[in-house]
Motif scaffolding. Structure first.
Motif, mmCIF file in Angstrom:
data_model
loop_
_atom_site.group_PDB
_atom_site.id
_atom_site.type_symbol
_atom_site.label_atom_id
_atom_site.label_comp_id
_atom_site.label_asym_id
_atom_site.label_seq_id
_atom_site.Cartn_x
_atom_site.Cartn_y
_atom_site.Cartn_z
ATOM 1 N N TRP A 65 -4.884 -5.276 2.027
ATOM 2 C CA TRP A 65 -5.356 -6.769 1.521
ATOM 3 C C TRP A 65 -6.132 -5.448 0.222
ATOM 4 N N MET A 66 -6.424 -4.258 0.005
ATOM 5 C CA MET A 66 -6.182 -3.218 -1.208
ATOM 6 C C MET A 66 -6.073 -3.822 -2.482
ATOM 7 N N PRO A 67 -4.595 -4.408 -2.618
ATOM 8 C CA PRO A 67 -4.199 -4.633 -4.023
ATOM 9 C C PRO A 67 -5.102 -5.646 -4.582
ATOM 10 N N LEU A 68 -5.187 -7.008 -3.284
ATOM 11 C CA LEU A 68 -5.882 -7.559 -3.923
ATOM 12 C C LEU A 68 -7.184 -7.607 -4.660
ATOM 13 N N ALA A 69 -7.966 -6.395 -3.929
ATOM 14 C CA ALA A 69 -9.232 -6.502 -4.258
ATOM 15 C C ALA A 69 -9.069 -5.445 -5.627
ATOM 16 N N ALA A 70 -8.078 -4.264 -6.190
ATOM 17 C CA ALA A 70 -7.599 -3.658 -7.501
ATOM 18 C C ALA A 70 -7.214 -4.455 -8.296
ATOM 19 N N SER A 81 6.064 -8.722 -5.881
ATOM 20 C CA SER A 81 5.347 -7.639 -5.602
ATOM 21 C C SER A 81 4.208 -7.676 -4.334
ATOM 22 N N MET A 82 4.293 -8.874 -4.569
ATOM 23 C CA MET A 82 3.032 -9.277 -3.534
ATOM 24 C C MET A 82 3.640 -9.556 -2.002
ATOM 25 N N PHE A 83 4.968 -9.954 -2.259
ATOM 26 C CA PHE A 83 5.599 -9.773 -0.165
ATOM 27 C C PHE A 83 6.305 -8.532 -0.145
ATOM 28 N N MET A 84 6.571 -7.790 -1.319
ATOM 29 C CA MET A 84 7.404 -6.473 -1.009
ATOM 30 C C MET A 84 6.159 -5.639 -0.512
ATOM 31 N N ASN A 135 -0.251 -5.243 -10.613
ATOM 32 C CA ASN A 135 0.822 -5.456 -9.751
ATOM 33 C C ASN A 135 0.197 -5.026 -8.136
ATOM 34 N N PHE A 136 0.782 -6.313 -7.794
ATOM 35 C CA PHE A 136 0.316 -7.037 -6.413
ATOM 36 C C PHE A 136 0.802 -6.192 -5.512
ATOM 37 N N GLY A 137 1.984 -5.349 -5.861
ATOM 38 C CA GLY A 137 2.453 -4.115 -4.740
ATOM 39 C C GLY A 137 1.798 -2.995 -4.396
ATOM 40 N N VAL A 138 0.861 -2.977 -5.628
ATOM 41 C CA VAL A 138 0.226 -1.053 -5.351
ATOM 42 C C VAL A 138 0.158 -0.794 -3.604
ATOM 43 N N SER A 139 0.006 -1.453 -2.562
ATOM 44 C CA SER A 139 0.361 -0.731 -1.298
ATOM 45 C C SER A 139 1.494 0.535 -1.704
ATOM 46 N N LEU A 140 1.668 -0.505 -2.130
ATOM 47 C CA LEU A 140 3.494 0.680 -2.112
ATOM 48 C C LEU A 140 2.707 2.452 -1.976
ATOM 49 N N GLY A 141 1.950 2.325 -3.244
ATOM 50 C CA GLY A 141 1.657 4.390 -3.434
ATOM 51 C C GLY A 141 0.425 4.324 -2.378
#
Lengths: 426, 348
Positions: B272-277, B130-133, B69-75
């Motif tokens: 950048w947080m999702p990428l690290a996770a 998901s990344m761009f989202m 989930n590259f879009g975990v920044s939503l959470g």
């Protein structure tokens, strides 16, 4: 009548992003209350600065590799060469490292490097078929780390470099911003500048000539007749506006368009058009349509894909040189980051998709994208009392447009797959 | 012997072996350089557990078949909204912490549901989408932070409007509240008991969920969608469940992260947080299609451990340690994602 409505409807659904942006640009233009002269100066500058980079995206799309986010690697190579040439310019002061000769030196030096990098990137893409876009994106970040390692840790240490203007005071690492004024700044742009109205007239004439030639070649069929009429009307408007502005001696005559850069851009457009008709270009197109069919019919698919990436990387490197000589100063560890996103967003706004992109999309896209960029901050200030909101909105536009197009594309392919299945069933 | 080594290399894979070797090298050099081992251990423990839940958030999305989930920044954004709202209400310490989670969970369910619906529409290119989202959501929320109706002086700009870039949690009593819960010392090593317990509790809950009936169905839906569909499992529904779970964990994760860090970071911070996770779970041995709790724990230990131990070691080697830490992070993070991408469709 109904038929016309359908055509319009079809056109609108196909170009929903372009139409949306046209509308948004017009609204922002009215709201911002910005002067036309300021806008003209800015847009001429920005379009001539960016267009070449966006053109670098066209070839990989035709080879079926999607939007090539890895053009940032080309930009990094270009920056490395520009740093080297600036260093030599400061160190030796020889004419081949200065002004337009310096730009030429950069372009020559960058080519073999970009070919090498393009080869590596293309080979990686061959191992991640079907995921080229995200690979290119992540690869850009990965390459940035290598770039930072070289220019922050090695230069001045393992790679000797003695230049207090470029190197940080601790003796290791390149400074975070590099000023090109006096060395490469406007190297290409200042070679030959022309008043904007005259550019209008020249463009009109060129456009009309090009269309007439293609019309005669295509043996006068209906489609090209429509194109001819459309282009001639456009050309007449351009010539009319140009003559009008010249005769009335308006302020727009003070806008100096970089004609030399435009010549390079036109040459590249012609090259891409020509390239797509060559054997290699045709092969790329068949690989793009169906990899497996192309492989069965005897094409070396992997090699052709690598070549597409090499062309794209070299073009991107040249494009970034044009970009930086116009900027005049750049952030050593930052300015390549936006290259991928901004170029991709621009060509998508022009109406390109993951599988289809041409020169027209690039030109229209860059024009609309930068129009919005110019007006967004002042429109934000007028609407919300905060220019920052306009800035955030521009960032959103870049990511949003790319995300939206990807979603639309994925959704369409899924629907097409379903339709095929249901046809088979019935 | 040769066969065993070959097997190990095949299972662990070369990039992960490089990272493990690098981590061991850093640890050994730290010992030889006579750096304070206790201090390194303490800060590693904190860093591992504060990032752990964010890494755990990637797990359900891989299991349910939507890919990392590259879009975990939503959470993460849901968590930040919940946290700021709890401050705005005027709560302190534990009340604030749990209210923040309470506010953010329904929001995360809602967002995760919509996100899952969208992911079902773009099957096949979820990662890119998901990344761009995620990135566009971060930039939309940048606008939200400027216009948001938060007036608590702890976070609002004194002049003008909008929320500050960082909100300090010290005055609210949220600063390291979980870390200090029953924390004790073994020798010189400080053990952040509350933080570790909370992380393990989240792991346990997810583990239990994955073994429940719907968890197993979700597993099946992600493993082989066609087979699952034929067996009567609603694949699309379980993909949505996975997205919701991932978003909720992202929201809780950022609150736990922030209380340990001492600040809520807004605007570009979640970018950048999702990428690290994602990188952490991949380092732990997950692939784009398969992941487990063990991958989460091993991955976060290796990734964060390397970064924590690396810093002081680099300090002695290079002129510019801050940039070297950043370079290491970028190389590891993006290198492992690239490696995982090359492994798609190799029957792994």
């Amino acid at each position: 009548m109904n038929q016309y409505m359908n055509t319009i409807k079809n056109y609108a659904t196909k170009n929903v992003i372009t139409i949306l942006f046209l509308g948004l640009s017009i609204i922002f233009m009215i709201v911002s209350g910005m002067g036309g002269h300021l806008y003209a100066t800015d847009i001429v500058n920005r379009v001539s600065r960016n267009l070449f980079l966006v053109l670098a995206l066209i070839i990989p799309v035709s080879a079926g590799m999607g939007l090539n986010f890895s053009i940032v690697t080309g930009a990094m190579v270009a920056q490395a060469v520009i740093i080297a040439v600036t260093h030599f310019g400061q160190y030796y002061g020889h004419w081949i490292f200065l002004d337009h000769w310096g730009i030429l030196t950069c372009a020559i030096l960058v080519t073999p490097l970009a070919i090498l990098v393009g080869y590596f990137v293309g080979s990686l893409f061959n191992r991640t078929k079907g995921q080229e876009m995200i690979t290119g994106l992540i690869l850009g970040f990965f390459a940035a780390a290598i770039y930072m390692f070289i220019f922050l840790q090695l230069v001045g240490g393992a790679i000797p470099m003695d230049n207090p203007i470029l190197v940080l005071s601790q003796g290791v690492g390149i400074r975070t911003t590099i000023d090109l004024s006096g060395y490469l700044r406007y190297g290409l742009d200042d070679l030959w500048r022309v008043e904007l109205p005259i550019m209008f007239i020249v463009f009109g004439v060129l456009l009309a000539l090009y269309r007439v030639v293609t019309f005669i070649r295509a043996k006068a069929d209906r489609v090209s007749l429509a194109q001819l009429i459309y282009s001639v009307v456009l050309a007449l408007i351009a010539v009319g506006v140009g003559i009008g502005l010249t005769v009335t001696d308006s302020v727009y005559r003070t806008v100096q368009a970089p004609a030399a850069t435009w010549l390079v851009i036109i040459a590249m457009c012609l090259f891409i058009t020509f390239f797509q008709r060559t054997k290699l270009g045709q092969d790329m197109r068949s690989v793009g349509q169906d990899r497996h069919v192309a492989a069965v019919s005897g094409l070396a698919v992997n090699k052709i894909r690598v070549k597409a990436v090499i062309y794209s990387t070299v073009l991107a490197a040249w494009g970034h040189i044009i970009f930086l000589q116009n900027m005049g100063a750049f952030s050593t560890y930052g300015s390549y980051n936006q290259v991928g996103f901004y170029s991709v967003a621009a060509i998508l706004i022009g109406g390109a998709t993951v599988t289809k992109a041409n020169i027209g999309h690039a030109i229209l896209g860059v024009f609309l994208f930068h129009t919005l960029f110019i007006f967004a901050p002042s429109a934000g200030r007028q609407l919300f009392g905060d220019a920052q909101i306009g800035e955030y909105f521009r960032v959103f536009v870049v990511y949003g447009v790319i995300g939206f197009t990807l979603a639309l594309y994925a959704w369409k392919t899924k629907m097409q797959g379903k339709q095929l299945l249901s046809k088979k069933d019935s | 012997m040769k066969k065993i080594i070959k097997n190990i290399v095949e299972v662990v894979s070369i990039p992960r072996l490089i990272i493990i070797a690098f981590f061991l090298f850093l640890c050994i050099s730290a010992v030889f350089m006579e750096l304070s081992i206790a201090e390194l251990m303490s800060s590693s423990l904190v860093r591992i557990c504060m990032n752990g839940i964010l890494v755990l958030a990637i797990l359900p999305s891989i299991v349910c078949g939507t890919g990392p989930n590259f879009g975990v920044s939503l959470g993460i954004l849901c968590g930040l909204v919940g946290g700021l709202t709890a401050i705005e209400v005027g709560l302190f310490s534990y009340a604030n912490l749990f209210t923040a989670m309470l506010f953010s969970i329904p929001l995360a369910v809602l967002v995760g549901y919509g996100y899952g619906l969208m992911l079902n529409k773009v099957k096949g290119s979820e990662m890119m989408f998901s990344m761009f989202m995620g990135w566009s959501a971060v930039s939309v929320m940048c606008i939200f932070w400027v216009v948001a109706p938060y007036n608590n002086p702890e976070m609002a700009w004194p002049i003008g409007r909008g929320v500050r870039v960082t909100t300090a949690l010290r005055n609210i009593g949220l600063d390291q509240i979980l870390n200090n819960f029953f924390s004790f010392k073994i020798g010189d090593i400080t053990v952040p008991t509350g933080l570790i317990l909370f992380f393990l509790l989240c792991c346990l809950l997810v583990w239990l969920f994955l073994r429940s009936k719907s968890g197993i169905a979700m597993h099946a839906a992600g493993d082989n969608p066609r087979f699952a569909e034929a067996a009567g499992i609603k694949v699309d529904k379980y993909r949505i469940v996975g997205s919701i779970l991932s978003t909720i964990l992202g929201a809780i994760g950022i609150i736990v992260y922030a209380q340990s860090f001492g600040f809520y970071q807004l605007y570009q911070a979640p970018h950048w947080m999702p990428l690290a996770a994602v990188a952490a779970i991949l380092i732990g041995g997950a692939s784009i299609k398969k992941a487990s709790i063990a991958n989460v724990i091993i991955g976060v230990i290796l990734f964060q451990g390397t970064l924590v131990v690396g810093m002081p070691v680099f300090n002695l080697y290079t002129a510019d340690m801050a940039s070297m830490g950043e370079i290491t992070r970028m190389l590891m993070q993006n290198g492992i994602i690239l490696y995982a991408l090359t492994q798609i469709g190799r029957g792994d």
